[in-house]
Design an enzyme around this catalytic site. Structure first.
Site, mmCIF file in Angstrom:
data_model
loop_
_atom_site.group_PDB
_atom_site.id
_atom_site.type_symbol
_atom_site.label_atom_id
_atom_site.label_comp_id
_atom_site.label_asym_id
_atom_site.label_seq_id
_atom_site.Cartn_x
_atom_site.Cartn_y
_atom_site.Cartn_z
ATOM 1 N N TYR A 143 0.863 -1.183 0.000
ATOM 2 C CA TYR A 143 0.000 0.000 0.000
ATOM 3 C C TYR A 143 0.901 1.237 0.000
ATOM 4 C CZ TYR A 143 -3.570 3.238 1.948
ATOM 5 O OH TYR A 143 -4.426 4.296 2.187
ATOM 6 N N LYS A 173 -1.353 -1.122 -4.136
ATOM 7 C CA LYS A 173 -2.395 -0.095 -4.026
ATOM 8 C C LYS A 173 -1.648 1.231 -4.085
ATOM 9 C CE LYS A 173 -5.963 1.630 -0.806
ATOM 10 N NZ LYS A 173 -5.538 3.032 -0.693
#
Length: 305
Positions: A143, A173
């Protein structure tokens, strides 16, 4: 271990954490929340306990309880439940990763530690590897959100190193406006899922080949964003631009009010009718009851609801 199965694609709602008026987690609301996402917003993937979910403000036990309930309520209704397990403590992250595997999550993700930061990209990849190995059966996603972590390593280079060191690594992400880095991730590592995380720039990311998107606005604007993605995929760029510009105008309206994550939680409650409660301190929502009409009026004017 090779992960040649399903790919993450489409819209993924970064879920808010339902809380009581005392800011305790409110598990019974999650069933209603899942049904709303599936039935009203046509969203069948969720990212739990991340930034939108105030994951870093929750205890490890709270995060475990939430992961279990989201997985339970999503079973048979949703395609993927991704649990964010990032913490400032490596041992806590590994504990949450193993728990996510045991409770039936579909994938895990971690954000870069943001207080004592890794001193190099290699150190970050070693940290990721430790967490991934705690749940080797689950696809693992990094992330990337440098605005909050302060860590600005080039992600296409991180993908190269992760590919060499983490068998369960499946993608990123990518919550940053650097579309050059994102585009390189997509073009150079086609085997990975590249999920974009800046809602107001989704159309640009789609043009670079984004496989999907993770964001908070997909909780209550999922259907409209889905319409934009369908228009883009169907070659109707004029319609896709029209929708993206409407979404940008709404977000500009919100940002001009000085609002952020705490207020988005309030907007979600207002639009969905789901009692999500307040954010947990130090976050605090400045939305007042007299703002509700102006929010709804703006969304109606832009044909968003």
């Amino acid at each position: 271990m090779e992960f040649a199965g399903k790919r993450l694609k489409g819209l993924i709602a970064a879920t808010f954490t339902p809380m009581t008026s005392n800011s305790d987690i409110n598990l019974p609301v999650i069933k209603q929340y899942v049904d709303y996402l599936v039935q009203k917003q046509h969203v069948r993937n969720i990212f739990v306990n991340g930034t939108t979910g105030e994951g870093m403000s929750l205890s490890v036990q709270e995060r475990k309880c939430l992961a279990e309930e989201w997985v339970k309520q999503a079973r048979g209704k949703m395609d993927n439940v991704i649990i964010h397990v990032g913490c400032l403590s490596l041992s806590d992250s590994k504990d949450l990763a193993a728990h996510a595997a045991s409770c039936g999550a579909d994938a895990i993700s971690i954000v870069c530690p943001s207080f004592l930061k890794p001193s190099s990209l290699d150190a970050l990849v070693l940290y990721m590897k430790e967490v991934a190995f705690a749940a080797p059966s689950l696809p693992f996603y990094y992330y990337h959100i440098p605005r909050l972590t302060g860590t600005t390593y080039q992600i296409c280079e991180l993908l190269r190193k992760a590919k060499e060191n983490i068998p369960s690594f499946r993608g990123v992400k990518f919550t940053d406006v650097n579309l050059m880095d994102f585009g390189l991730c997509v073009s150079q590592y086609k085997e990975f899922d590249c999920l974009y995380g800046v809602d107001e720039q989704l159309l640009g990311a789609l043009a670079f080949g984004a496989h999907g998107a993770v964001g908070s606005t997909y909780n209550y604007l999922g259907k409209k964003n889905g319409d934009m993605m369908a228009a883009f995929e169907g070659g109707n760029l004029q319609e896709a631009r029209k929708i993206q510009c409407s979404l940008q105008e709404f977000l500009l309206f919100v940002f001009d009010m000085g609002w952020g994550l705490p207020e988005f939680k309030d907007i979600m409650s207002q639009i969905s009718g789901i009692p999500l409660g307040p954010p947990r301190l130090p976050l605090y929502s400045s939305v007042k009851s007299d703002h509700h009409d102006s929010i709804r009026t703006k969304m109606l004017k832009l044909d968003l609801i």
